[in-house]
Design a protein around this motif. Structure first.
Motif, PDB file in Angstrom:
ATOM      1  N   LEU A  17       0.845  -1.189   0.000  1.00 34.83           N
ATOM      2  CA  LEU A  17       0.000   0.000   0.000  1.00 34.83           C
ATOM      3  C   LEU A  17       0.878   1.235   0.000  1.00 34.83           C
ATOM      4  N   LYS A 112      -5.494   5.224  -1.744  1.00 36.45           N
ATOM      5  CA  LYS A 112      -4.055   5.335  -1.531  1.00 36.45           C
ATOM      6  C   LYS A 112      -3.639   6.736  -1.098  1.00 36.45           C
ATOM      7  N   THR A 181      -8.488  -2.402  -4.319  1.00 37.40           N
ATOM      8  CA  THR A 181      -9.230  -1.139  -4.168  1.00 37.40           C
ATOM      9  C   THR A 181     -10.462  -1.070  -5.040  1.00 37.40           C
TER      10      THR A 181
END
Length: 390
Positions: A17, A112, A181
């Motif tokens: 991430l 993000k 995501t």
């Protein structure tokens, strides 16, 4: 799972991430992320040109596994997957292949980069080299299944997929639904990440260990079905030459996939802590490539343990100056957008992709095509970043 392996696995998954998602989810394991980011005017990200002799075609498949319920969202019914198929194609055919859908791009940026102001067009406008519905080359080619990292959409491995296809491979790039995501389906809806607990629980890690190999085996079932394969160009696939590679969690998933599916002959792990270590009995003699960052302090115990148990051809390579994302497309966006990377990273985005492509292709050329590869025999002055673990 021991405490030390659990900690290492959690840290490695979190490193998938980039930027503030890590800092928000696990501040003890990540550096502080920047505030809201704004894209430079007129920026366009371009993937490196594939290096093989073939043009690259791409088609998108929507597959439904009616034999099992989705492990993350049972109310969604049968497990559904989106798969990008890349294949050697005839030059001058097909149309432009978008990098990803607008909604999936928006979700990736917003997750993000909390407070994100980067327009989705920066991602969706990424220049790719594959062509939608391009006419295929004649012949039969080895198949490589690619699996992305935890929380990352399948597009993070686009540059690798395009390069492998240009070198004479069919590539199945799999999105593992609810583990990233966002995945967009043909009816227009985009799923979100339902398996993003930080750190991952033992129950989640167990589900990953079971679910990802099942996803891969189901995709192979549908692609190699001799009666009604799911892909119109399935005749391109040589069923006797199948490999798997992945980044982070996707690379780690190669171990249980190799153990449970005899069709997969060789596997590669790109910087993924092995939450399912190679067992003491080995991988049935199957060849395995491990390529990742140099590790500070003690080696990742999952890699050290697995290395000692590998019972076939094996290589453990390190890339000096790399970080967890260096084996993917992600650093290209960091550089173009002026976003900070980890201070120890000295390998450029383009160089990271180049080395990843070169060594992954060499591995599969050796193991699936039987072509000797000198760069796998030891260090070379051409690639001084590459170290060989003894």
């Amino acid at each position: 799972m021991t405490a030390i392996r659990r900690t290492a696995a959690a840290a490695a998954l979190l490193l998938a991430l980039p930027l503030s998602a890590v800092a928000t989810a696990a501040p003890a394991l990540a550096a502080t992320a920047p505030a809201a980011s704004t894209a430079p005017v007129g920026v366009q990200v371009e993937l490196p040109r594939p290096t093989g002799p073939f043009a690259v075609g791409r088609q998108i498949l929507h597959l439904t596994d009616r034999s099992r319920t989705d492990p993350w969202v049972p109310s969604a019914g049968p497990r559904q997957l989106m798969v990008s198929m890349y294949y050697p194609a005839k030059a001058g055919t097909g149309g432009p292949a978008p990098y990803m859908t607008p909604e999936a791009a928006r979700l990736m940026l917003d997750v993000k980069l909390p407070g994100n102001t980067i327009p989705t067009e920066v991602v969706t406008g990424t220049r790719t080299w594959s062509r939608t519905d391009a006419l295929p080359q004649h012949g039969r080619f080895p198949l490589v299944v690619l699996s992305p990292g935890y929380t990352m959409p399948r597009t993070e491995l686009t540059a690798l997929a395009e390069d492998l296809s240009s070198r004479g491979y069919v590539v199945a790039l799999v999105d593992h639904t609810y583990e990233n995501t966002g995945t967009t389906f043909p009816d227009g809806h985009t799923t979100t990440c339902e398996a993003c607990e930080f750190p991952p629980s033992d129950e989640q890690l167990a589900t990953f260990a079971e679910s990802r190999p099942k996803d891969v085996s189901f995709v192979l079932d549908r692609l190699t079905d001799r009666g009604r394969p799911a892909w119109r160009y399935a005749h391109l696939i040589d069923r006797d030459r199948i490999g798997m590679a992945g980044h982070s969690l996707g690379g780690a998933a190669a171990v249980p996939a190799l153990l449970t599916d005899d069709r997969i002959r060789a596997g590669a792990n790109l910087d993924g802590t092995m939450f399912v270590p190679v067992p003491a009995t080995g991988l049935k003699g199957k060849p395995f490539l491990m390529i990742g960052r140099p590790l500070d302090g003690p080696d990742d115990p999952s890699w050290t343990e697995s290395w000692s148990h590998l019972d076939g051809w094996k290589r453990w390579l390190t890339v000096a100056g790399s970080d967890h994302g260096s084996f993917t497309d992600i650093p290209l966006f960091f550089e173009k957008l002026g976003l900070p990377q980890s201070p120890e990273t000295t390998v450029t985005a383009a160089r990271g992709i180049q080395l990843t492509r070169q060594y992954v292709a060499a591995f599969f050329d050796l193991q699936l095509k039987g072509v000797p590869q000198r760069i796998l025999d030891g260090p070379t002055p051409v690639n001084p970043e590459i170290g060989f673990h003894p």
